[in-house]
Design a protein around this motif. Sequence first.
Motif, short mmCIF file in Angstrom:
data_model
loop_
_atom_site.label_atom_id
_atom_site.label_comp_id
_atom_site.label_asym_id
_atom_site.label_seq_id
_atom_site.Cartn_x
_atom_site.Cartn_y
_atom_site.Cartn_z
N ASN A 2 3.84 3.76 -14.26
CA ASN A 2 3.92 4.01 -12.39
C ASN A 2 3.78 2.77 -11.95
OD1 ASN A 2 2.68 4.13 -10.03
ND2 ASN A 2 1.39 5.85 -10.68
N ASN A 3 5.23 2.38 -11.58
CA ASN A 3 5.42 1.15 -10.95
C ASN A 3 4.31 0.64 -9.87
OD1 ASN A 3 7.52 0.43 -12.49
ND2 ASN A 3 9.11 1.50 -11.23
N LYS A 4 3.96 1.52 -8.89
CA LYS A 4 3.15 1.16 -7.67
C LYS A 4 1.89 0.63 -8.47
CE LYS A 4 1.13 3.18 -3.74
NZ LYS A 4 0.81 4.50 -2.81
N ARG A 7 2.40 -2.71 -9.78
CA ARG A 7 2.77 -3.78 -8.58
C ARG A 7 1.45 -3.96 -8.09
NH1 ARG A 7 5.66 -7.41 -8.44
NH2 ARG A 7 7.24 -6.67 -9.90
N GLN A 8 0.42 -3.10 -7.86
CA GLN A 8 -0.97 -3.17 -7.39
C GLN A 8 -1.77 -4.23 -8.19
OE1 GLN A 8 -2.33 0.68 -6.67
NE2 GLN A 8 -1.68 0.88 -4.78
N GLU A 58 5.53 -6.29 -16.85
CA GLU A 58 5.33 -5.11 -16.38
C GLU A 58 4.90 -3.99 -17.30
OE1 GLU A 58 7.77 -7.23 -13.50
OE2 GLU A 58 7.88 -6.97 -15.57
#
Length: 70
Positions: A2-4, A7-8, A58
């Motif tokens: 989950n990239n979101k 990033r968070q 990431e």
Amino acid sequence: MNNKIVRQALTRIAEHEGISENEVLMEMQRAILEGYNNSPARQLWEDLFGIDTIPRPEEFIARMMYIVAK
């Protein structure tokens, strides 16, 4: 991954440390390489990421999130 959420996480780390997200990524990459090159921990590393695999920061965060969520 989950990239979101990743990033968070990067944003929160950067804010907490008072540095840019790019600096967080660079520091994480250095730490990841150090972990990868740590012979005593090699089996654990290979179990987590695969043989001869150096994850991007990431990918490292996503894998750790998956393990913690189990």
